[in-house]
Design a protein around this motif. Sequence first.
Motif, mmCIF file in Angstrom:
data_model
loop_
_atom_site.group_PDB
_atom_site.id
_atom_site.type_symbol
_atom_site.label_atom_id
_atom_site.label_comp_id
_atom_site.label_asym_id
_atom_site.label_seq_id
_atom_site.Cartn_x
_atom_site.Cartn_y
_atom_site.Cartn_z
ATOM 1 N N TRP A 1 11.935 39.753 4.407
ATOM 2 C CA TRP A 1 11.549 38.378 4.758
ATOM 3 C C TRP A 1 12.794 37.555 5.037
ATOM 4 O O TRP A 1 12.826 36.726 5.941
ATOM 5 C CB TRP A 1 10.741 37.738 3.641
ATOM 6 C CG TRP A 1 9.621 38.597 3.123
ATOM 7 C CD1 TRP A 1 9.363 38.870 1.818
ATOM 8 C CD2 TRP A 1 8.620 39.302 3.866
ATOM 9 N NE1 TRP A 1 8.287 39.698 1.713
ATOM 10 C CE2 TRP A 1 7.799 39.985 2.946
ATOM 11 C CE3 TRP A 1 8.333 39.435 5.223
ATOM 12 C CZ2 TRP A 1 6.729 40.779 3.312
ATOM 13 C CZ3 TRP A 1 7.267 40.233 5.608
ATOM 14 C CH2 TRP A 1 6.482 40.883 4.666
ATOM 15 N N ALA A 2 13.823 37.764 4.237
ATOM 16 C CA ALA A 2 15.069 37.028 4.456
ATOM 17 C C ALA A 2 15.619 37.316 5.846
ATOM 18 O O ALA A 2 16.012 36.409 6.576
ATOM 19 C CB ALA A 2 16.086 37.406 3.386
ATOM 20 N N GLU B 1 11.689 41.939 -0.123
ATOM 21 C CA GLU B 1 12.265 40.597 -0.174
ATOM 22 C C GLU B 1 13.300 40.399 0.922
ATOM 23 O O GLU B 1 13.253 39.430 1.677
ATOM 24 C CB GLU B 1 12.923 40.367 -1.536
ATOM 25 C CG GLU B 1 11.946 40.093 -2.647
ATOM 26 C CD GLU B 1 12.660 39.564 -3.875
ATOM 27 O OE1 GLU B 1 13.722 38.944 -3.721
ATOM 28 O OE2 GLU B 1 12.148 39.793 -4.987
ATOM 29 N N ARG B 2 14.215 41.330 0.991
ATOM 30 C CA ARG B 2 15.260 41.219 1.997
ATOM 31 C C ARG B 2 14.680 41.190 3.407
ATOM 32 O O ARG B 2 15.214 40.550 4.309
ATOM 33 C CB ARG B 2 16.233 42.395 1.872
ATOM 34 C CG ARG B 2 17.443 42.108 1.018
ATOM 35 C CD ARG B 2 18.348 41.056 1.670
ATOM 36 N NE ARG B 2 18.798 41.448 2.971
ATOM 37 C CZ ARG B 2 19.947 42.013 3.239
ATOM 38 N NH1 ARG B 2 20.782 42.237 2.252
ATOM 39 N NH2 ARG B 2 20.272 42.348 4.466
#
Lengths: 191, 191
Positions: free
Chosen positions: B126-127, B123-124
């Motif tokens: 993509w962030a 997730e991070r």
Amino acid sequence: MTQPEPDWRQRKKAATHDRIRASALRLFTEQGYDTTTVEQIAAAAGVSHMTFFRYFPTKEDVALSDTYDPLLATLLARTPAAWPLARRIRAALLEGLEEVYGTDRAALLAQNKLIVSTPVLRERLWADQMATQQLILQALGPEPSFPTRVTVAACLAAASTAVVAWVENDGQPELPDLISQAFEALTRAAS
Amino acid sequence: MTQPEPDWRQRKKAATHDRIRASALRLFTEQGYDTTTVEQIAAAAGVSHMTFFRYFPTKEDVALSDTYDPLLATLLARTPAAWPLARRIRAALLEGLEEVYGTDRAALLAQNKLIVSTPVLRERLWADQMATQQLILQALGPEPSFPTRVTVAACLAAASTAVVAWVENDGQPELPDLISQAFEALTRAAS
DNA sequence: ATCATTATGTTAGCGACTAACATGTTAGCT
DNA sequence: AGCTAACATGTTAGTCGCTAACATAATGAT
């Protein structure tokens, strides 16, 4: 022995599900996502915080819940297989939007505004986009080729850019138009 | 009056920084990211958990630390402005890779394998990609047009797909080749 | 030697989330 | 009606990431 399962039970579950969701969204918009605690949401919905987590796996999920993805897969499968992939995805996205845009435009804008303006939720949004990508790839058949994966990723990135631009400009250019523009930009990026 | 700042202080800080980072990465690969606690990392590095957070804002950051982004911006600016945007980004990405790929290929593969196999870190990732996108857009000048934003987003999505495919296949096709293939797929997706 | 700066530790606390167990409520059977 | 099994919910206590407040020790300048 889980026989008839009288559906009033499910109706009750659906009711509390919606009550939790409604309370959460109201509190989020009233006082912000981060400053709203799960305990507050649970209290506002008249349940305990454990019940909250039995209905939504995380606090983020209640803000991100949508039913768009499965719809997208079926729409994509219904699209002519002879078309280039980018066009198929574009058509499926726009067709799916039509089904909700008329009635739920305001809610859609509000929800995405909340998401885009909340860092934690924005992160999850990209993560969910990757889940959507997996779903599309599976709808296209097993063992997708590398170029196929790249194309799908690029299309979703274009769509996301459109959504972000949409909420940034407060819904000024309508979302379907922005998505169309995004895909046209994609085709020209190649040049 | 913070004048001379004798650099042995900074060296000491850099030393503990590296010690924490090394302990963390070792523990992550040994027993997994989620099951490794910040307290364990701090203990292994011989500091308290507060010191850990003084060096790394979050537990995720220690697993994601990289210095690739600023380099990318300067490389992009150095690229011929007459080229189509996608080609410029592709050139900058490949050039940046060359500077590390020879010496740090193994570490790069290991780190990305850890990231891709850990949901929270994915997730991070993509962030962080969105942050990279912002950085590229700023390097291209103020007020980027909508098509420009779409193009940049699509290019980074293509690059990410290449990285994921790289770690999934255990580094089999080399990363620069995969990135080239990804950009070629991008240009053909338009057809 | 004194004093300000800096790095670190200690403690206490919040909030998301989980596990264990208890309680009540409903459905099906006799 | 009464018993029992299934199920939804509550209670409690705990872990972990992370922050804030204050304390302490080492270092550098005067």
